[in-house]
Motif scaffolding. Sequence first.
Motif, PDB file in Angstrom:
ATOM      1  N   ARG A  40       0.822  -1.220   0.000  1.00 15.99           N
ATOM      2  CA  ARG A  40       0.000   0.000   0.000  1.00 15.99           C
ATOM      3  C   ARG A  40       0.850   1.262   0.000  1.00 15.99           C
ATOM      4  NH1 ARG A  40      -3.685  -0.347   5.078  1.00 15.99           N
ATOM      5  NH2 ARG A  40      -1.686  -1.027   5.932  1.00 15.99           N
ATOM      6  N   LEU A  41       1.785   1.340   0.935  1.00 20.12           N
ATOM      7  CA  LEU A  41       2.598   2.550   1.033  1.00 20.12           C
ATOM      8  C   LEU A  41       3.459   2.733  -0.204  1.00 20.12           C
ATOM      9  CD1 LEU A  41       3.469   4.983   2.699  1.00 20.12           C
ATOM     10  CD2 LEU A  41       5.178   3.535   3.815  1.00 20.12           C
ATOM     11  N   GLY A  42       4.013   1.628  -0.701  1.00 19.45           N
ATOM     12  CA  GLY A  42       4.845   1.731  -1.898  1.00 19.45           C
ATOM     13  C   GLY A  42       4.082   2.255  -3.094  1.00 19.45           C
ATOM     14  N   LEU A  43       2.866   1.781  -3.287  1.00 18.30           N
ATOM     15  CA  LEU A  43       2.046   2.258  -4.401  1.00 18.30           C
ATOM     16  C   LEU A  43       1.750   3.748  -4.275  1.00 18.30           C
ATOM     17  CD1 LEU A  43      -0.454  -0.726  -4.746  1.00 18.30           C
ATOM     18  CD2 LEU A  43       1.252  -0.022  -6.441  1.00 18.30           C
ATOM     19  N   LEU A  44       1.406   4.180  -3.059  1.00 19.75           N
ATOM     20  CA  LEU A  44       1.076   5.591  -2.847  1.00 19.75           C
ATOM     21  C   LEU A  44       2.306   6.477  -3.035  1.00 19.75           C
ATOM     22  CD1 LEU A  44      -1.326   5.225   0.203  1.00 19.75           C
ATOM     23  CD2 LEU A  44      -1.942   6.097  -2.065  1.00 19.75           C
ATOM     24  N   ILE A  45       3.455   6.029  -2.569  1.00 18.39           N
ATOM     25  CA  ILE A  45       4.673   6.815  -2.737  1.00 18.39           C
ATOM     26  C   ILE A  45       5.076   6.869  -4.201  1.00 18.39           C
ATOM     27  CG2 ILE A  45       7.159   6.833  -2.286  1.00 18.39           C
ATOM     28  CD1 ILE A  45       6.583   5.998   0.554  1.00 18.39           C
ATOM     29  N   ASP A  46       4.991   5.745  -4.905  1.00 14.18           N
ATOM     30  CA  ASP A  46       5.331   5.744  -6.328  1.00 14.18           C
ATOM     31  C   ASP A  46       4.418   6.674  -7.117  1.00 14.18           C
ATOM     32  OD1 ASP A  46       7.364   3.972  -5.879  1.00 14.18           O
ATOM     33  OD2 ASP A  46       6.313   2.209  -6.666  1.00 14.18           O
ATOM     34  N   GLN A  47       3.139   6.662  -6.773  1.00 14.40           N
ATOM     35  CA  GLN A  47       2.203   7.557  -7.457  1.00 14.40           C
ATOM     36  C   GLN A  47       2.552   9.015  -7.172  1.00 14.40           C
ATOM     37  OE1 GLN A  47      -1.843   7.998  -5.929  1.00 14.40           O
ATOM     38  NE2 GLN A  47      -2.627   7.694  -8.010  1.00 14.40           N
ATOM     39  N   ARG A  49       7.278  13.907   1.942  1.00 15.85           N
ATOM     40  CA  ARG A  49       7.581  12.606   1.357  1.00 15.85           C
ATOM     41  C   ARG A  49       8.477  11.784   2.289  1.00 15.85           C
ATOM     42  NH1 ARG A  49      10.797   8.337  -0.685  1.00 15.85           N
ATOM     43  NH2 ARG A  49      10.067   7.729  -2.766  1.00 15.85           N
ATOM     44  N   ASP A  50       9.476  12.417   2.884  1.00  8.80           N
ATOM     45  CA  ASP A  50      10.371  11.710   3.813  1.00  8.80           C
ATOM     46  C   ASP A  50       9.602  11.182   5.023  1.00  8.80           C
ATOM     47  OD1 ASP A  50      12.508  12.221   2.157  1.00  8.80           O
ATOM     48  OD2 ASP A  50      13.289  13.892   3.357  1.00  8.80           O
ATOM     49  N   SER A  51       8.686  11.978   5.539  1.00  9.66           N
ATOM     50  CA  SER A  51       7.907  11.556   6.697  1.00  9.66           C
ATOM     51  C   SER A  51       6.967  10.409   6.342  1.00  9.66           C
ATOM     52  CB  SER A  51       7.109  12.735   7.260  1.00  9.66           C
ATOM     53  OG  SER A  51       7.963  13.763   7.715  1.00  9.66           O
ATOM     54  N   VAL A  52       6.331  10.505   5.195  1.00  6.68           N
ATOM     55  CA  VAL A  52       5.407   9.464   4.756  1.00  6.68           C
ATOM     56  C   VAL A  52       6.155   8.147   4.520  1.00  6.68           C
ATOM     57  CG1 VAL A  52       3.974   8.730   2.797  1.00  6.68           C
ATOM     58  CG2 VAL A  52       3.659  11.004   3.799  1.00  6.68           C
ATOM     59  N   ALA A  53       7.355   8.233   3.939  1.00  7.05           N
ATOM     60  CA  ALA A  53       8.113   7.019   3.608  1.00  7.05           C
ATOM     61  C   ALA A  53       8.481   6.201   4.839  1.00  7.05           C
ATOM     62  CB  ALA A  53       9.373   7.395   2.840  1.00  7.05           C
ATOM     63  N   ALA A  54       8.493   6.823   6.009  1.00  7.28           N
ATOM     64  CA  ALA A  54       8.873   6.131   7.243  1.00  7.28           C
ATOM     65  C   ALA A  54       7.679   5.524   7.983  1.00  7.28           C
ATOM     66  CB  ALA A  54       9.612   7.105   8.169  1.00  7.28           C
ATOM     67  N   LEU A  55       6.483   5.635   7.435  1.00  7.90           N
ATOM     68  CA  LEU A  55       5.290   5.123   8.107  1.00  7.90           C
ATOM     69  C   LEU A  55       5.282   3.600   8.175  1.00  7.90           C
ATOM     70  CD1 LEU A  55       2.600   7.418   6.435  1.00  7.90           C
ATOM     71  CD2 LEU A  55       3.209   7.436   8.861  1.00  7.90           C
ATOM     72  N   THR A  56       4.697   3.085   9.232  1.00  5.08           N
ATOM     73  CA  THR A  56       4.494   1.646   9.374  1.00  5.08           C
ATOM     74  C   THR A  56       3.073   1.294   8.952  1.00  5.08           C
ATOM     75  OG1 THR A  56       3.677   1.818  11.649  1.00  5.08           O
ATOM     76  CG2 THR A  56       6.075   1.656  11.338  1.00  5.08           C
ATOM     77  N   ASP A  57       2.825   0.004   8.746  1.00  4.93           N
ATOM     78  CA  ASP A  57       1.468  -0.438   8.419  1.00  4.93           C
ATOM     79  C   ASP A  57       0.501  -0.087   9.534  1.00  4.93           C
ATOM     80  OD1 ASP A  57       1.874  -1.478   5.890  1.00  4.93           O
ATOM     81  OD2 ASP A  57       2.358  -3.483   6.606  1.00  4.93           O
ATOM     82  N   GLU A  58       0.955  -0.200  10.765  1.00  3.35           N
ATOM     83  CA  GLU A  58       0.090   0.142  11.901  1.00  3.35           C
ATOM     84  C   GLU A  58      -0.303   1.611  11.870  1.00  3.35           C
ATOM     85  OE1 GLU A  58       0.072  -0.003  16.815  1.00  3.35           O
ATOM     86  OE2 GLU A  58       1.867  -0.594  15.694  1.00  3.35           O
ATOM     87  N   SER A  78     -11.884  15.790   7.763  1.00  7.38           N
ATOM     88  CA  SER A  78     -12.221  14.584   8.521  1.00  7.38           C
ATOM     89  C   SER A  78     -10.999  13.767   8.921  1.00  7.38           C
ATOM     90  CB  SER A  78     -13.178  13.712   7.694  1.00  7.38           C
ATOM     91  OG  SER A  78     -12.554  13.303   6.486  1.00  7.38           O
ATOM     92  N   ASP A  79      -9.797  14.319   8.820  1.00  5.44           N
ATOM     93  CA  ASP A  79      -8.588  13.547   9.146  1.00  5.44           C
ATOM     94  C   ASP A  79      -8.665  12.826  10.487  1.00  5.44           C
ATOM     95  OD1 ASP A  79      -7.742  14.782   6.822  1.00  5.44           O
ATOM     96  OD2 ASP A  79      -5.741  15.236   7.576  1.00  5.44           O
ATOM     97  N   PRO A  80      -9.111  13.488  11.568  1.00  9.64           N
ATOM     98  CA  PRO A  80      -9.124  12.796  12.864  1.00  9.64           C
ATOM     99  C   PRO A  80     -10.043  11.578  12.913  1.00  9.64           C
ATOM    100  CG  PRO A  80      -9.266  15.178  13.169  1.00  9.64           C
ATOM    101  CD  PRO A  80      -9.490  14.906  11.704  1.00  9.64           C
ATOM    102  N   ASP A  81     -10.959  11.463  11.949  1.00 11.48           N
ATOM    103  CA  ASP A  81     -11.923  10.370  11.955  1.00 11.48           C
ATOM    104  C   ASP A  81     -11.587   9.271  10.953  1.00 11.48           C
ATOM    105  OD1 ASP A  81     -13.758  11.741  13.805  1.00 11.48           O
ATOM    106  OD2 ASP A  81     -14.052  13.121  12.131  1.00 11.48           O
ATOM    107  N   ASP A  82     -10.462   9.419  10.232  1.00 16.25           N
ATOM    108  CA  ASP A  82     -10.139   8.495   9.146  1.00 16.25           C
ATOM    109  C   ASP A  82      -8.827   7.755   9.392  1.00 16.25           C
ATOM    110  OD1 ASP A  82     -12.383   9.381   7.763  1.00 16.25           O
ATOM    111  OD2 ASP A  82     -11.260  10.928   6.667  1.00 16.25           O
ATOM    112  N   PRO A  83      -8.705   6.513   8.887  1.00 15.12           N
ATOM    113  CA  PRO A  83      -7.400   5.851   8.873  1.00 15.12           C
ATOM    114  C   PRO A  83      -6.426   6.687   8.038  1.00 15.12           C
ATOM    115  CG  PRO A  83      -9.154   4.325   8.244  1.00 15.12           C
ATOM    116  CD  PRO A  83      -9.755   5.695   8.241  1.00 15.12           C
ATOM    117  N   PHE A  84      -5.165   6.727   8.452  1.00 13.50           N
ATOM    118  CA  PHE A  84      -4.252   7.627   7.751  1.00 13.50           C
ATOM    119  C   PHE A  84      -4.028   7.215   6.305  1.00 13.50           C
ATOM    120  CE2 PHE A  84      -0.100   9.526   6.655  1.00 13.50           C
ATOM    121  CZ  PHE A  84      -0.494  10.852   6.752  1.00 13.50           C
ATOM    122  N   VAL A  85      -4.185   5.948   5.975  1.00 13.94           N
ATOM    123  CA  VAL A  85      -4.017   5.549   4.578  1.00 13.94           C
ATOM    124  C   VAL A  85      -5.034   6.256   3.693  1.00 13.94           C
ATOM    125  CG1 VAL A  85      -5.518   3.496   4.711  1.00 13.94           C
ATOM    126  CG2 VAL A  85      -3.637   3.572   3.051  1.00 13.94           C
TER     127      VAL A  85
END
Length: 251
Positions: free
Chosen positions: A10-17, A177-186, A200-207
Amino acid sequence: METPHVRTDRLGLLIDQFDRAREMAQVRLTGLTDEEYLWEPVPGCWSIRRRGEAATPRAFGPGAWVLDLGAPEIPANEYDEVARQAADGMTVAKIADDWSVSVERVEEILNHTGPPEPDQVPVTTIAWRLGHLHFGFAGQWEWTFGERRQEPRTLVYFEPSATLALERFWALMDRWRDSVAALTDEQLDTVGFSQYPYGSDPDDPFVDVLWGSTLEFIHHMAEIALLRDLWQARFSSPGQIRGGHAQPASD
């Protein structure tokens, strides 16, 4: 068969995009002049303006230049999102607070039937679109990876210089981008990992938040690209369009 250097998580796809969208945007913004950056193609545009000269009631910014902002509204392309929020259990009062509109306005949207009427939206300058993106990403970084305390509308000094505005914007995007690249699945799955106060950020999963931020980047960069084409077309003769871009007329 695996394709080299292509991530499918998931993270790889979003970063590549995001990386590809940014690469395309940087190419399209090469050579942006101050005149083009501030160009108002029609009367009544929203832009950045000197404090005291703003054309809108809620223009904001901490410096000498402010970003135009009109009265709060929910655009027609967000009606489905409002319906989803209500279906997911969000109260009408909370939806209204998130969008900075009245409860009555939210109820009107939820009770709407048939296709929505087209939005009456202002034309905006390149300076406005870039400033809008800068403010949004600066606020999301502060309220996701930063101290989560600074008012987003005080974070960006809007500038009439295209070169300076782009320099500061791309520096922010590097940090994002640097901050996002360090995210974990959790962290991607954590509801409220971003506490950005507008939306609505506080109510949504960060993905979901991350997906939406990239969509916002692509959306506004495409609009900026079109404004650049229109700017060039002002100085072009018929038949001087090559490769999808207007070519300046020769002397």
